[in-house]
Design a protein around this motif. Sequence first.
Motif, PDB file in Angstrom:
ATOM      1  N   SER A 145       0.814  -1.224   0.000  1.00  0.00           N
ATOM      2  CA  SER A 145       0.000   0.000   0.000  1.00  0.00           C
ATOM      3  C   SER A 145       0.839   1.263   0.000  1.00  0.00           C
ATOM      4  N   ALA A 146       1.895   1.286   0.803  1.00  0.00           N
ATOM      5  CA  ALA A 146       2.719   2.504   0.871  1.00  0.00           C
ATOM      6  C   ALA A 146       3.336   2.820  -0.494  1.00  0.00           C
ATOM      7  N   ARG A 147       3.781   1.790  -1.192  1.00  0.00           N
ATOM      8  CA  ARG A 147       4.366   2.016  -2.519  1.00  0.00           C
ATOM      9  C   ARG A 147       3.317   2.525  -3.501  1.00  0.00           C
ATOM     10  N   ILE A 148       2.133   1.917  -3.487  1.00  0.00           N
ATOM     11  CA  ILE A 148       1.096   2.307  -4.438  1.00  0.00           C
ATOM     12  C   ILE A 148       0.596   3.719  -4.170  1.00  0.00           C
ATOM     13  N   LEU A 149       0.507   4.082  -2.898  1.00  0.00           N
ATOM     14  CA  LEU A 149      -0.045   5.389  -2.525  1.00  0.00           C
ATOM     15  C   LEU A 149       1.009   6.495  -2.481  1.00  0.00           C
ATOM     16  N   ALA A 150       2.258   6.159  -2.668  1.00  0.00           N
ATOM     17  CA  ALA A 150       3.332   7.162  -2.554  1.00  0.00           C
ATOM     18  C   ALA A 150       3.154   8.274  -3.577  1.00  0.00           C
ATOM     19  N   GLU A 166       1.898  13.995  -8.205  1.00  0.00           N
ATOM     20  CA  GLU A 166       0.534  13.535  -7.916  1.00  0.00           C
ATOM     21  C   GLU A 166       0.507  12.947  -6.515  1.00  0.00           C
ATOM     22  N   VAL A 167      -0.454  13.371  -5.720  1.00  0.00           N
ATOM     23  CA  VAL A 167      -0.632  12.817  -4.379  1.00  0.00           C
ATOM     24  C   VAL A 167      -2.033  12.233  -4.290  1.00  0.00           C
ATOM     25  N   ARG A 168      -2.210  11.329  -3.335  1.00  0.00           N
ATOM     26  CA  ARG A 168      -3.480  10.625  -3.167  1.00  0.00           C
ATOM     27  C   ARG A 168      -4.075  10.930  -1.803  1.00  0.00           C
ATOM     28  N   HIS A 169      -5.379  11.206  -1.803  1.00  0.00           N
ATOM     29  CA  HIS A 169      -6.112  11.450  -0.568  1.00  0.00           C
ATOM     30  C   HIS A 169      -7.249  10.437  -0.448  1.00  0.00           C
ATOM     31  N   PRO A 170      -7.548   9.969   0.749  1.00  0.00           N
ATOM     32  CA  PRO A 170      -8.669   9.049   0.907  1.00  0.00           C
ATOM     33  C   PRO A 170      -9.987   9.717   0.561  1.00  0.00           C
ATOM     34  N   VAL A 191     -12.996  -4.234   2.032  1.00  0.00           N
ATOM     35  CA  VAL A 191     -12.735  -3.429   3.232  1.00  0.00           C
ATOM     36  C   VAL A 191     -11.252  -3.137   3.410  1.00  0.00           C
ATOM     37  N   PHE A 192     -10.387  -4.142   3.223  1.00  0.00           N
ATOM     38  CA  PHE A 192      -8.968  -3.958   3.543  1.00  0.00           C
ATOM     39  C   PHE A 192      -8.317  -2.835   2.735  1.00  0.00           C
ATOM     40  N   PRO A 193      -8.488  -2.785   1.408  1.00  0.00           N
ATOM     41  CA  PRO A 193      -7.860  -1.662   0.681  1.00  0.00           C
ATOM     42  C   PRO A 193      -8.466  -0.318   1.035  1.00  0.00           C
ATOM     43  N   ALA A 194      -9.756  -0.284   1.348  1.00  0.00           N
ATOM     44  CA  ALA A 194     -10.370   0.982   1.760  1.00  0.00           C
ATOM     45  C   ALA A 194      -9.711   1.507   3.027  1.00  0.00           C
ATOM     46  N   LEU A 195      -9.445   0.604   3.971  1.00  0.00           N
ATOM     47  CA  LEU A 195      -8.779   1.003   5.210  1.00  0.00           C
ATOM     48  C   LEU A 195      -7.330   1.387   4.949  1.00  0.00           C
ATOM     49  N   ALA A 196      -6.642   0.624   4.111  1.00  0.00           N
ATOM     50  CA  ALA A 196      -5.236   0.930   3.818  1.00  0.00           C
ATOM     51  C   ALA A 196      -5.078   2.307   3.197  1.00  0.00           C
ATOM     52  N   ALA A 197      -6.074   2.730   2.429  1.00  0.00           N
ATOM     53  CA  ALA A 197      -6.017   4.035   1.771  1.00  0.00           C
ATOM     54  C   ALA A 197      -6.320   5.188   2.712  1.00  0.00           C
ATOM     55  N   GLY A 198      -6.693   4.890   3.956  1.00  0.00           N
ATOM     56  CA  GLY A 198      -6.955   5.945   4.926  1.00  0.00           C
ATOM     57  C   GLY A 198      -8.415   6.288   5.109  1.00  0.00           C
ATOM     58  N   ASN A 199      -9.298   5.502   4.512  1.00  0.00           N
ATOM     59  CA  ASN A 199     -10.727   5.713   4.696  1.00  0.00           C
ATOM     60  C   ASN A 199     -11.207   4.989   5.943  1.00  0.00           C
ATOM     61  N   LEU A 496      -6.417   2.271  -5.335  1.00  0.00           N
ATOM     62  CA  LEU A 496      -6.495   3.663  -5.799  1.00  0.00           C
ATOM     63  C   LEU A 496      -7.925   4.128  -6.011  1.00  0.00           C
ATOM     64  N   LYS A 497      -8.865   3.195  -6.249  1.00  0.00           N
ATOM     65  CA  LYS A 497     -10.250   3.615  -6.447  1.00  0.00           C
ATOM     66  C   LYS A 497     -10.819   4.275  -5.194  1.00  0.00           C
ATOM     67  N   TYR A 498     -10.230   3.973  -4.047  1.00  0.00           N
ATOM     68  CA  TYR A 498     -10.695   4.557  -2.795  1.00  0.00           C
ATOM     69  C   TYR A 498     -10.010   5.877  -2.481  1.00  0.00           C
ATOM     70  N   THR A 499      -9.334   6.464  -3.471  1.00  0.00           N
ATOM     71  CA  THR A 499      -8.619   7.727  -3.257  1.00  0.00           C
ATOM     72  C   THR A 499      -9.023   8.761  -4.289  1.00  0.00           C
ATOM     73  N   GLU A 500      -8.747   9.987  -3.950  1.00  0.00           N
ATOM     74  CA  GLU A 500      -8.853  11.100  -4.896  1.00  0.00           C
ATOM     75  C   GLU A 500      -7.439  11.501  -5.296  1.00  0.00           C
ATOM     76  N   SER A 501      -7.188  11.601  -6.587  1.00  0.00           N
ATOM     77  CA  SER A 501      -5.864  12.043  -7.033  1.00  0.00           C
ATOM     78  C   SER A 501      -5.819  13.564  -7.076  1.00  0.00           C
ATOM     79  N   GLN A 502      -4.693  14.089  -6.681  1.00  0.00           N
ATOM     80  CA  GLN A 502      -4.490  15.540  -6.691  1.00  0.00           C
ATOM     81  C   GLN A 502      -3.155  15.844  -7.358  1.00  0.00           C
ATOM     82  N   SER A 503      -3.173  16.705  -8.356  1.00  0.00           N
ATOM     83  CA  SER A 503      -1.950  17.114  -9.045  1.00  0.00           C
ATOM     84  C   SER A 503      -1.474  18.447  -8.484  1.00  0.00           C
ATOM     85  N   ILE A 504      -0.169  18.545  -8.217  1.00  0.00           N
ATOM     86  CA  ILE A 504       0.428  19.766  -7.685  1.00  0.00           C
ATOM     87  C   ILE A 504       1.609  20.150  -8.576  1.00  0.00           C
TER      88      ILE A 504
END
Length: 540
Positions: A145-150, A166-170, A191-199, A496-504
């Motif tokens: 998860s940490a690698r995918i969400l980095a 690009e950063v990811r937010h739950p 459930v598990f990936p939703a929790l891993a993503a910070g939701n 990643l479906k449980y996140t919002e992508s944000q470009s900076i």
Amino acid sequence: MTSTTPANVGHDGIDPVHTGTVGDLPSGPSAARAARLVARVTGGADSAPIRMPAPFTGKPIATLPQADDAEVRAAFATARAAQRDWAERPVRERQRVLVRLHDLVLRRQREALDLVQIEAGKARLDAFDEVSAAALVAAYYGKHSARILAPRRAAGVIPGLTKTGEVRHPKGVVGIISPWNYPLALTAMDVFPALAAGNTVVQKPDNQTALSALWLHELAAEAGLPEGVWQIVLGRGSRIGTALVEESDYLCFTGSTPTGKELAGQVAKRLTSYSLELGGKNPMIVLPDADVAKAAAGAVTACFSSAGQLCVSVERIYVHEDIREEFTRAFVAKTAALRLGGALDFHAQMGSLTSEAQLRTVSAHVEDARSKGARVLTGGRARPELGPLFYEPTVLSGVTPGMTPFAEETFGPVVSVYGYTDVTEAIEAANDTPFGLNASVWSRNGRAGWEVAARLKAGTVNVNEGYAATFGSVGVPMGGMKESGVGRRNGAEGLLKYTESQSIAVQRGLALRPGRGVPGGLWARGLTAGLKALRHLPWR
């Protein structure tokens, strides 16, 4: 068709004389465990709790409280309050919870095997598929998860001057509506990936198999998941479905296509997002060079695991005419030899259906085909002497358009066998359905199998396997095309479906508009030259 008698006694077996809130479980560990799990349910002021029956016996398992609209919204409020702290924790800390949960699932698997069998009516080996799936998912997201969400770097518009990432937010609070057929595996996968993503999560499992989800929920708490991060509510969809849709920042649903379409329409009005895994009418293609014995054995597993009550199970088999007779003979023999039973051990190879509704559907599909001229090669009848919901694994031939099982999903131990002479004909027949969830191809030539697989319109295709290769490979996405669903579970996409992508982007030096006194035309010509040059850079 061989059979075994359902066991009514024994360690953690089904005790028909046990009474109380938790029924049909022994007065020892399982009864106490089930009572403890029921106590974990969020809410429950509904004046009409329900008693869920054990498929093997028809006798009640447990009395389950049913939440109302207000209780569901209160659960979301609690989850929302817990979400900020959970999301602020480092991803690796969230991963460690999943790693501990992986170990607990494997260490205490006997509890889960008993619960899944008692609630769903599965054979024990099919129940073990759920245990292994839950462990695999926990391990994958516990490691990756940490690698995918980095945060991810990307090329900026002006090399050296534009720093882009690009950063990811739950999403926030995820609502999950889970089905009855795979209560442990699908709970873990969603459930598990939703929790891993910070939701945080509010889950509504099906009442029939709620104890299995509650067992996993209990283990998550033991693994260190904070209170309020994952909550479970039980209730009727007609009563609490609106609250689930309106309160979710993301909705994940597994179930029927009609219900999925209705939920998608409701979510669309809120402009939030969702994923759906829906129905299937999954095909299997046996190429002329296939190993007939292996294909026949594989078809038995592909068609009759969990009594066919598996979204990715095979209901249509297309066999080349050169080997059709040989394959059908071997397949029918292996199917007829399956051991049916309801004991809480590994002896039986197929359990029962889970509900009276499923038994009615299966019986109606077979009788419709039989009455219109289809042949029942084996099976085709209920087995009430084994238990109220047992139905023999059934192989049909001569199924034609106009017969119910030709195009409609049966979701039971029924499969139709068809012949073909040209592989393109088989592919077209396999694709001739509104569904596109899973498919299977059998060939001695791996490349030929892959090429056929790539032409099938299905979200997952297994070569020389029915479904387990993709189902167990949790590092790759799983989901449906066409009316079999939207979105994917498992793999990076399932997280990643449980996140919002944000470009900076941080701009330095050169501005992205002409400076004072610079003519616009001159600026445009200069930028045009720059764009031509940028096209040739290797990292663009």
